[in-house]
Design an enzyme around this catalytic site. Structure first.
Site, PDB file in Angstrom:
ATOM      1  N   CYS A  82       0.856  -1.191   0.000  1.00  0.00           N
ATOM      2  CA  CYS A  82       0.000   0.000   0.000  1.00  0.00           C
ATOM      3  C   CYS A  82       0.895   1.246   0.000  1.00  0.00           C
ATOM      4  O   CYS A  82       1.652   1.451  -0.926  1.00  0.00           O
ATOM      5  CB  CYS A  82      -0.942  -0.047   1.191  1.00  0.00           C
ATOM      6  SG  CYS A  82      -2.176   1.293   1.208  1.00  0.00           S
TER       7      CYS A  82
ATOM      8  N   ASP B 132      -8.991  -2.225  -7.863  1.00  0.00           N
ATOM      9  CA  ASP B 132      -8.218  -1.180  -7.189  1.00  0.00           C
ATOM     10  C   ASP B 132      -7.837  -0.116  -8.224  1.00  0.00           C
ATOM     11  O   ASP B 132      -6.659   0.166  -8.447  1.00  0.00           O
ATOM     12  CB  ASP B 132      -6.962  -1.789  -6.548  1.00  0.00           C
ATOM     13  CG  ASP B 132      -6.267  -0.845  -5.586  1.00  0.00           C
ATOM     14  OD1 ASP B 132      -6.822   0.225  -5.272  1.00  0.00           O
ATOM     15  OD2 ASP B 132      -5.155  -1.181  -5.142  1.00  0.00           O
TER      16      ASP B 132
ATOM     17  N   HIS C 274      -7.749  -4.131  -2.962  1.00  0.00           N
ATOM     18  CA  HIS C 274      -6.576  -3.484  -2.390  1.00  0.00           C
ATOM     19  C   HIS C 274      -6.248  -4.099  -1.026  1.00  0.00           C
ATOM     20  O   HIS C 274      -7.116  -4.343  -0.215  1.00  0.00           O
ATOM     21  CB  HIS C 274      -6.856  -1.985  -2.225  1.00  0.00           C
ATOM     22  CG  HIS C 274      -5.695  -1.202  -1.736  1.00  0.00           C
ATOM     23  ND1 HIS C 274      -4.674  -0.787  -2.561  1.00  0.00           N
ATOM     24  CD2 HIS C 274      -5.378  -0.752  -0.494  1.00  0.00           C
ATOM     25  CE1 HIS C 274      -3.776  -0.114  -1.853  1.00  0.00           C
ATOM     26  NE2 HIS C 274      -4.184  -0.077  -0.590  1.00  0.00           N
TER      27      HIS C 274
END
Length: 282
Positions: free
Chosen positions: A167, A215, A246
């Site tokens: 991330c 995502d 995600h």
């Protein structure tokens, strides 16, 4: 008619009590939801507690500061490559540390610097605010210090170092590949990709991307990065995993009580690919 009026008066008297009971029930429901969210967000302690591999917390000097880092060593008879692990916005959670153990299980020395100063966040908004407040110069200095520690203070490291991130950490990993030529590979998991030639021109290692189909915010940055990396003569291999969302490396964990099949499948496929890539490290 009098009976109806008496019933109405009685109901009005009971309204505050009814409202109180409803409020309590709502609070309990919210508490349950929060507990579930916490359980989903950070798990991995069981793996850490049952691991046969040696792990350490170490102090690393970073300029005028001292930061902590978590290291897990593989069980092998020869020296091993090291991988710098850059966390999500939630800080150095049990899940991140359990992933370090999983890397060590695959023959890698995993070292994860605590870039958030010991803070962990169950509240997403708090995590965003704290992470956005981190100065880029400080993050780079902490990563540089951790790299130097891995290459000079860990005798069992063979001198090969790669980086991975998730991330926010995935975006940092891609950016850091442009800033540290010592990296032999970069593994960016669902992190935003660079959008300018200056942010890729110094990359000296291959970059491998691991992305989720569901995502679009992150995936929309891939084509530009592919264009920039190709123009600069750099190696960039993005893979988008079908039906994944995600954060699938964490949410796809089999011990996640709310695991989704698409995330679990993507995690399994990503790990299979990653293990192959890790074996290619010198």
């Amino acid at each position: 008619m009098e009976g109806w009026e008496e019933s109405l008066i009685c109901m009005k008297r009971k309204l505050p009590l009814i409202r109180l009971l409803v409020g309590v029930l709502c609070a309990l429901c919210m508490c349950d939801a929060a507990c579930i969210a916490e359980e989903i967000k950070d798990f991995g302690r069981d793996r850490l507690n049952s691991s046969p591999r040696h792990a350490d917390w170490v102090d690393i000097k970073s300029g005028d500061r001292t930061i902590k880092a978590f290291i897990v060593y593989p069980e092998r008879k020869d020296k091993a490559p090291a991988v710098l692990v850059i966390s999500e916005i939630f800080g150095l959670t049990d899940w991140v540390r359990s992933l370090c153990d999983e890397l060590a299980e695959n023959g890698i020395i995993a070292i994860a610097p605590d870039l958030h100063g010991g803070n962990k966040f169950e509240d997403l908004d708090a995590a965003r605010k704290a992470t956005s407040a981190l100065a880029k110069e400080q993050v780079k200095a902490d990563l540089d210090a951790t790299v130097d520690y891995a290459l000079t203070k860990i005798p069992s490291c063979n001198g090969t170092l790669a980086a991975c991130g998730f991330c926010w950490g995935g975006g940092v990993t891609f950016a850091y590949a442009n800033e540290n030529p010592k990296l032999k590979a970069a593994y960016s998991f669902y992190g935003t990709a660079p959008d300018s030639a200056d942010n890729v021109k110094n990359i000296a290692c291959p970059v491998y991307g691991f992305y989720a189909e569901n995502d679009e915010r992150v995936d929309a940055t891939i084509p530009k990065a592919e264009e920039l990396m190709k123009a600069a003569g750099k190696k960039y291999e993005p893979v988008i995993y079908k039906d994944a969302g995600h954060g699938f490396m964490r949410s796809g964990e089999p011990n996640n009580p709310a695991v989704r099949e698409g995330d679990k499948k993507a995690r399994d496929e990503a790990w299979a690919r990653w293990k192959t890539l890790l074996k290619q490290l010198p």
